[in-house]
Design an enzyme around this catalytic site. Structure first.
Site: not given
Length: 122
Positions: A30, A33
């Site tokens: 991600c 993230c």
């Protein structure tokens, strides 16, 4: 303080304990993230009186499902065992600092009374 890796084995013990616990639900693939990780780590160093945990949603699918995590990163904050915040999205450093400040200022007796009142209405 370094972040604590949370798993199904230690999650309840850590999150339901006293004080403020921030939980970052994330995955290695991600992009947002990975962008949020240094902001989160810096906050953990600035607030050593709080617990900062991470849940790798790929490795801990049960936890991600239990909390209905459908978008990552998702940040959850618990204080004295009560979840007071849970939202998806990577927060910029000033927004995370503001959130931490607001959580510290909460009157937990008032929060518990509000939760109890909502449960009685159901």
């Amino acid at each position: 303080m370094a972040t604590v890796e949370l798993t199904t084995e230690n999650f309840n013990e850590v999150v339901n304990g006293p004080g403020v616990v921030l939980v970052d639900f994330w995955a290695s693939w991600c992009g947002p993230c990975r962008m949020f990780a240094p902001v989160y780590e810096k906050a953990s160093e600035q607030h050593q009186d709080m617990t900062f945990g991470t849940v790798d949603t790929e490795a801990q699918t049960e936890l991600a499902q239990a909390f209905g995590i459908s978008s990552i990163p998702t940040l959850m904050v618990a204080r004295d065992g009560v979840v007071v915040y849970a939202q998806p999205g990577a927060l910029p450093e000033p927004a995370l600092a503001d959130l931490i400040s607001k959580v510290q200022q909460l009157d937990m007796d008032e929060v518990r009374a509000s939760i109890a009142a909502q449960q009685q209405q159901q």
